[in-house]
Design a protein around this motif. Structure first.
Motif, PDB file in Angstrom:
ATOM      1  N   SER A 190       0.849  -1.187   0.000  1.00 27.69           N
ATOM      2  CA  SER A 190       0.000   0.000   0.000  1.00 27.69           C
ATOM      3  C   SER A 190       0.885   1.237   0.000  1.00 27.69           C
ATOM      4  N   GLY A 191       0.256   2.387  -0.252  1.00 29.25           N
ATOM      5  CA  GLY A 191       0.992   3.638  -0.173  1.00 29.25           C
ATOM      6  C   GLY A 191       1.349   4.248  -1.508  1.00 29.25           C
TER       7      GLY A 191
ATOM      8  N   LEU B  73       5.853   3.620   0.878  1.00 28.70           N
ATOM      9  CA  LEU B  73       5.200   2.354   0.599  1.00 28.70           C
ATOM     10  C   LEU B  73       5.283   1.445   1.816  1.00 28.70           C
ATOM     11  N   SER B  74       4.251   0.652   1.984  1.00 24.81           N
ATOM     12  CA  SER B  74       4.220  -0.319   3.073  1.00 24.81           C
ATOM     13  C   SER B  74       3.926  -1.694   2.500  1.00 24.81           C
TER      14      SER B  74
ATOM     15  N   ALA C 297       7.880  -6.578  14.566  1.00 19.42           N
ATOM     16  CA  ALA C 297       6.699  -6.839  15.389  1.00 19.42           C
ATOM     17  C   ALA C 297       5.428  -6.798  14.558  1.00 19.42           C
ATOM     18  N   LYS C 298       5.443  -5.984  13.502  1.00 19.47           N
ATOM     19  CA  LYS C 298       4.269  -5.851  12.642  1.00 19.47           C
ATOM     20  C   LYS C 298       4.404  -6.646  11.346  1.00 19.47           C
ATOM     21  N   ASN C 299       5.528  -7.382  11.228  1.00 17.56           N
ATOM     22  CA  ASN C 299       5.771  -8.145  10.002  1.00 17.56           C
ATOM     23  C   ASN C 299       5.615  -7.264   8.767  1.00 17.56           C
ATOM     24  N   SER C 300       6.197  -6.101   8.838  1.00 19.62           N
ATOM     25  CA  SER C 300       6.040  -5.125   7.760  1.00 19.62           C
ATOM     26  C   SER C 300       7.383  -4.551   7.332  1.00 19.62           C
ATOM     27  N   VAL C 301       7.425  -4.151   6.087  1.00 21.43           N
ATOM     28  CA  VAL C 301       8.586  -3.464   5.537  1.00 21.43           C
ATOM     29  C   VAL C 301       8.094  -2.208   4.831  1.00 21.43           C
ATOM     30  N   TYR C 302       8.911  -1.182   4.869  1.00 22.19           N
ATOM     31  CA  TYR C 302       8.521   0.107   4.325  1.00 22.19           C
ATOM     32  C   TYR C 302       9.582   0.615   3.355  1.00 22.19           C
ATOM     33  N   LEU C 303       9.151   1.459   2.447  1.00 22.99           N
ATOM     34  CA  LEU C 303      10.074   2.109   1.528  1.00 22.99           C
ATOM     35  C   LEU C 303       9.725   3.586   1.489  1.00 22.99           C
TER      36      LEU C 303
END
Length: 119
Positions: free
Chosen positions: A7-8, A20-21, A74-80
Motif C-alpha cells: 500500500s501507499g 510504501l508499506s 513486530a508488525k511483520n512489515s517493511v517500508y520504503l
C-alpha cells in the motif's frame, strides 16, 4: 503460506515523496529477506532495495540517497520511504519475501502498488 499486501502508492509530482508499506500475514518466517522491486511499462522488473532480518540494507544505485528501506518485525512489515522522486521512478512496485524453511527455499510476491511521478 504467506500473503504480502502493498500500500501507499499514488501520484506525485517530481521532487515529492511517498512511503510504501508491505504487510506480511500468514506464516511469517523469522529469518527472511524483504525486498522492493519495480516494473515500468515495457521494462523488466528490477531490484530497488532489500533488507535482511538483521537489518542489513542494500539499494540499487538509481535510488541510493533518495530511498530508505526499513522494517518493523513486530508488525511483520517493511517500508520504503521514497524522497526526491523522479519521473523515471514511475512503476508498479512489488514487495518480495525470500527465505528458507526446513531446507526449502521460498519466494513470495505481493500484488503491487502503482507509483506515478509527473514532471
Amino acid at each position: 503460506q504467506v500473503q504480502l499486501v502493498e500500500s501507499g502508492g499514488g501520484s506525485v509530482q517530481a521532487g515529492g515523496s511517498l512511503r510504501l508499506s508491505c504487510a506480511a500475514s500468514g506464516y511469517t518466517y523469522s529469518r527472511s529477506v524483504m525486498s522492493w522491486y519495480r516494473q515500468a511499462p515495457g521494462k523488466e522488473r528490477e531490484f530497488v532495495s532489500g533488507i535482511n532480518y538483521d537489518g542489513t540494507t542494500v539499494y540499487a544505485d538509481s535510488v541510493k540517497g533518495r530511498f530508505t528501506i526499513s522494517q518493523d518485525n513486530a508488525k511483520n512489515s517493511v517500508y520504503l520511504q521514497m524522497n526526491s522522486l523522479k519521473p523515471e521512478d514511475t512503476a508498479m512496485y512489488y514487495c518480495q519475501k525470500v527465505g528458507m524453511v526446513a531446507g526449502t527455499p521460498y519466494t513470495y510476491w505481493g500484488q503491487g502498488t502503482q507509483v506515478t511521478v509527473s514532471s
